[in-house]
Design a protein around this motif. Structure first.
Motif, short mmCIF file in Angstrom:
data_model
loop_
_atom_site.label_atom_id
_atom_site.label_comp_id
_atom_site.label_asym_id
_atom_site.label_seq_id
_atom_site.Cartn_x
_atom_site.Cartn_y
_atom_site.Cartn_z
N GLU A 20 6.84 30.67 61.62
CA GLU A 20 5.97 30.21 62.71
C GLU A 20 4.53 30.73 62.53
O GLU A 20 3.57 29.99 62.71
N THR A 21 4.42 32.01 62.14
CA THR A 21 3.09 32.59 61.95
C THR A 21 2.35 31.91 60.80
O THR A 21 1.17 31.56 60.93
N SER A 22 3.06 31.70 59.69
CA SER A 22 2.45 31.05 58.53
C SER A 22 2.04 29.62 58.85
O SER A 22 0.96 29.17 58.45
N ALA A 23 2.90 28.90 59.58
CA ALA A 23 2.59 27.52 59.94
C ALA A 23 1.38 27.45 60.87
O ALA A 23 0.52 26.57 60.73
N GLU A 24 1.29 28.40 61.79
CA GLU A 24 0.17 28.41 62.73
C GLU A 24 -1.14 28.68 62.01
O GLU A 24 -2.16 28.03 62.26
N VAL A 25 -1.12 29.65 61.08
CA VAL A 25 -2.33 29.97 60.31
C VAL A 25 -2.77 28.75 59.50
O VAL A 25 -3.96 28.40 59.45
N SER A 26 -1.80 28.09 58.88
CA SER A 26 -2.11 26.91 58.06
C SER A 26 -2.63 25.77 58.92
O SER A 26 -3.57 25.06 58.53
N TYR A 27 -2.04 25.57 60.09
CA TYR A 27 -2.48 24.49 60.97
C TYR A 27 -3.92 24.69 61.44
O TYR A 27 -4.72 23.74 61.47
N LYS A 28 -4.27 25.92 61.76
CA LYS A 28 -5.65 26.22 62.18
C LYS A 28 -6.63 25.93 61.05
O LYS A 28 -7.73 25.40 61.29
N TYR A 29 -6.21 26.25 59.81
CA TYR A 29 -7.08 26.02 58.66
C TYR A 29 -7.26 24.51 58.43
O TYR A 29 -8.37 24.03 58.20
N VAL A 30 -6.15 23.76 58.52
CA VAL A 30 -6.21 22.30 58.32
C VAL A 30 -7.07 21.65 59.40
O VAL A 30 -7.78 20.66 59.13
N SER A 31 -7.04 22.19 60.60
CA SER A 31 -7.78 21.61 61.72
C SER A 31 -9.27 21.94 61.68
O SER A 31 -10.07 21.28 62.34
N SER A 32 -9.64 22.95 60.90
CA SER A 32 -11.05 23.35 60.85
C SER A 32 -11.83 22.44 59.89
O SER A 32 -11.26 21.83 58.98
N SER A 33 -13.14 22.36 60.11
CA SER A 33 -13.98 21.52 59.24
C SER A 33 -14.02 22.06 57.82
O SER A 33 -14.01 21.30 56.85
N VAL A 34 -14.04 23.39 57.70
CA VAL A 34 -14.04 24.01 56.37
C VAL A 34 -12.75 23.68 55.63
O VAL A 34 -12.77 23.35 54.44
N GLY A 35 -11.63 23.76 56.36
CA GLY A 35 -10.34 23.46 55.75
C GLY A 35 -10.24 22.03 55.26
O GLY A 35 -9.77 21.76 54.15
N ARG A 36 -10.70 21.09 56.11
CA ARG A 36 -10.63 19.68 55.72
C ARG A 36 -11.48 19.40 54.49
O ARG A 36 -11.08 18.65 53.59
N ILE A 37 -12.65 20.02 54.44
CA ILE A 37 -13.53 19.81 53.27
C ILE A 37 -12.88 20.35 52.00
O ILE A 37 -12.86 19.69 50.96
N LEU A 93 9.36 25.42 53.79
CA LEU A 93 8.62 24.17 53.70
C LEU A 93 9.08 23.18 54.76
O LEU A 93 8.28 22.58 55.46
N ARG A 94 10.42 23.04 54.90
CA ARG A 94 10.96 22.11 55.89
C ARG A 94 10.57 22.54 57.30
O ARG A 94 10.16 21.72 58.11
N ALA A 95 10.71 23.83 57.57
CA ALA A 95 10.38 24.32 58.91
C ALA A 95 8.89 24.16 59.20
O ALA A 95 8.49 23.84 60.32
N PHE A 96 8.07 24.38 58.16
CA PHE A 96 6.63 24.23 58.34
C PHE A 96 6.28 22.80 58.75
O PHE A 96 5.52 22.56 59.69
N TRP A 97 6.87 21.84 58.04
CA TRP A 97 6.62 20.43 58.36
C TRP A 97 7.09 20.10 59.77
O TRP A 97 6.42 19.41 60.53
N ASN A 98 8.28 20.57 60.13
CA ASN A 98 8.82 20.29 61.46
C ASN A 98 7.91 20.86 62.55
O ASN A 98 7.64 20.23 63.57
N TRP A 99 7.45 22.10 62.30
CA TRP A 99 6.59 22.76 63.28
C TRP A 99 5.27 22.00 63.42
O TRP A 99 4.79 21.72 64.51
N LEU A 100 4.70 21.64 62.25
CA LEU A 100 3.42 20.96 62.25
C LEU A 100 3.52 19.58 62.91
O LEU A 100 2.69 19.19 63.71
N THR A 101 4.58 18.85 62.56
CA THR A 101 4.80 17.52 63.14
C THR A 101 4.99 17.62 64.65
O THR A 101 4.50 16.78 65.40
#
Length: 602
Positions: A445-462, A585-593
């Motif tokens: 959950e912690t890893s997925a949350e950190v990754s989601y915040k990065y994906v959602s940021s403008s720096v992450g998307r770039i 990986l599976r849990a990360f996708w489920n959490w993110l989705t």
């Protein structure tokens, strides 16, 4: 001259084969005698000694196999007899579940005459071409379409002959007495005969053959080791099932992968065979199969375009190689990475030097190791199994004898002590299981949350859509479909990279180590409990305390030999944790989705 005989149910086959072998053997002996006359006495003596050594070795192996079969038969007879009392059977059933059924399967396995190294792969992957290269003879014609209709066994034989086994059980033999496979004319005759028997594009009759057994002089195939060419995976159902039916007979596998076909690993084809192998191994249908011996030959790299570019972006060949290695390791975790070869079989030819030839030579070396290993693999594995089972039976009997020598008070005291220790271990197992699962869930959950915040940021998307060394996403979006595929690929690249990063892997590594440590400690405690009943602890104490770590064999022995059900609980718990640990990986996708779905609803 070609002679074809009806072998009925197969009994006549043995007699015909024996007569042919005797006749061929006598003719060969006469030929050898003529050759010796031309040799020096020393050379003739050396050849005689070598021949005698081969004959002696073959005879010894045959005797060893017969002795192991006899051991199985005698053991089964004893365990089914009244001499083996009911309470002993119950104890043995706990430590060795379904032991009589396992013994029967093992006996059937050792009785198999062939040690098959199976060459398998998708239709047109290059299986037959690989076998031609191994034998250094064009035995099969390579075709782009599905053509092989049955399993083809290739073995070392003094004479050239083909045995056809029909689905009905009726066998036939074809003697090619005048066929010299060392000449182009003789090889062409053998190849033409095989084509008529195995090419489904020529005749539907070939589909009625369960297998075709081809014999001619092949020195590299030792003893009863055979190469097995198989129908393509993913072909017609009536042909593919012949491969599936043959799987339990195999000792080792060479999987040929066509990299030009969807990157090489079709989701519903090769993985299906790999899953079947795992199931057969678990069900004890393939007790002598070692998953670490599987070889993967990735073929047809000459079809992948080699792009030259000034940019740092990986070319198509490099990306395909990385992807296919990742896919193989994901589908077959036991693979030795050095057993994954990259070549184009069309480039493997005499008097040439290129990367494919170098890879093929390395493949040949590993294949020879597997061939030599296959020669004695069955006998070695079955002797090991019998040793463990007999040790278990002996320990149970010894424990019973020691029990009779103890007073009732001593028996009750020891039983009470061990029951308390087992209850404590059960409680501890539940606590550790709960703790480890909590740690895994929290880290996911912690890893997925950190990754989601990065994906959602403008720096992450770039950084994800415009990574260093690759073209900008806008430069590759010629049409919506390609653009969506590229965005998805770049996002997956980021996810895979993040999950392999040190911050993510470190915690899972610690969890794995803690699981292993607890497993070893628990196994050792159970092992000591058993030793208290058999009273041989002092004799084996040096083996236990002489090393700071238990070997894999000692852990396995502690589990197998203990006449208690708890080790099975511990093992199941360890496997359960391992399974959960592979789920990030599976849990990360489920959490993110889940987050995205919630946002859509809002």
């Amino acid at each position: 001259m070609e002679d074809r005989f009806d072998m009925g149910t197969g009994l006549e086959s043995d007699n015909a084969s024996k007569k042919e072998k005797e006749k061929s053997g006598k003719e060969n002996e006469k030929d050898e005698e003529k050759l010796w006359e031309k040799k020096s006495p020393a050379a003739a003596e050396a050849s005689s000694q070598e021949k005698g050594s081969r004959d002696s070795s073959t005879k010894q192996k045959s005797v060893r196999k017969e002795e192991v079969v006899a051991m199985y038969q005698k053991l089964e007879e004893f365990l089914k007899s009244e001499d083996f009392e009911e309470d002993f059977r119950k104890v043995l059933e706990i430590s060795n579940p379904k032991y009589l059924k396992v013994l029967e399967k093992r006996r059937r396995d050792i009785e198999r005459s062939d040690h098959g190294i199976v060459v398998a792969g998708e239709t047109s992957a290059g299986k037959s071409t690989l076998i031609n290269k191994i034998l250094e003879k064009k035995l099969f014609r390579g075709r782009n379409l599905e053509s092989t209709s049955t399993v083809c066994k290739i073995r070392n034989s003094e004479s050239v002959r083909i045995i056809i086994e029909n689905v009905s059980g009726k066998n036939e033999v074809i003697h090619l007495s005048e066929c010299d496979v060392n000449t182009e004319k003789g090889l062409k005759k053998l190849r033409g005969t095989l084509k008529d028997l195995t090419d489904m594009t020529l005749s539907n009759e070939s589909k009625q053959y369960r297998c075709v057994d081809i014999g001619f002089p092949i020195p590299l195939l030792k003893g009863d080791t055979i190469l097995v060419d198989t129908p393509g995976i993913g072909g017609s159902g009536e042909v593919s099932h012949k491969l599936m039916d043959y799987l339990p007979n195999a000792l080792s596998f060479v999987f040929v992968i066509n990299v030009a076909s969807a990157g090489g690993m079709q989701r519903d084809r090769l993985p299906e065979i790999l899953r079947s192998l795992i199931d057969l191994k678990i069900d004890d249908e393939m007790p002598c199969f070692d998953p670490r011996d599987v070889i993967f030959v990735t073929n047809k790299w000459d079809t992948i375009p080699k792009e030259e570019s000034d940019s740092e972006e990986e070319d198509e060949e490099t990306k395909t190689w990385k992807n296919i290695r990742t896919e193989i390791k994901a589908k077959w975790p036991a693979v030795n990475e050095e057993y994954i070869y990259k070549l184009s079989l069309t480039e493997v030819a005499p008097n040439k030097m290129n990367d494919s030839i170098q890879q093929f030579k390395e493949f040949q070396n590993v294949l020879m190791i597997n061939i030599e290993k296959a020669e004695s693999a069955r006998v070695t594995e079955h002797l090991r199994f019998l040793q463990e089972l007999l040790r278990n039976i002996t320990k149970n009997l010894n424990a019973r004898r020691q029990l009779y020598e103890k007073s009732e008070e001593e028996q009750n005291a020891l039983t009470k002590k061990h029951q308390e220790e087992i209850d404590a271990l059960r409680k501890r197992c539940k606590e550790v299981e709960k703790n480890l699962k909590t740690r895994i869930s929290v880290h996911i959950e912690t890893s997925a949350e950190v990754s989601y915040k990065y994906v959602s940021s403008s720096v992450g998307r770039i950084n994800i859509l415009h990574p260093a060394g690759m073209k900008s996403i806008m430069d590759v979006c010629d049409d919506p479909e390609k653009c969506a595929e590229e965005v998805n690929r770049r996002f997956n690249t980021y996810v895979n990279s993040y999950l392999k990063s040190e911050k993510v892997v470190k915690e899972f590594t610690l969890i794995q180590k803690d699981t292993e440590t607890f497993y070893r400690e628990t196994s050792l405690k159970l092992y000591h409990m058993e030793m208290e009943w058999t009273e041989i602890r002092n004799k084996e104490k040096t083996n236990i305390t002489g090393s700071n770590e238990l070997s894999a064999f000692e852990i396995a022995a502690a589990i197998i030999l203990l006449p208690l059900a708890l080790p099975l609980i511990v093992f199941a718990f360890a496997v359960g944790i391992a399974t959960v640990a592979t789920a990030p990986l599976r849990a990360f996708w489920n959490w993110l989705t889940g987050i995205e779905e919630k946002k859509k609803k809002l």
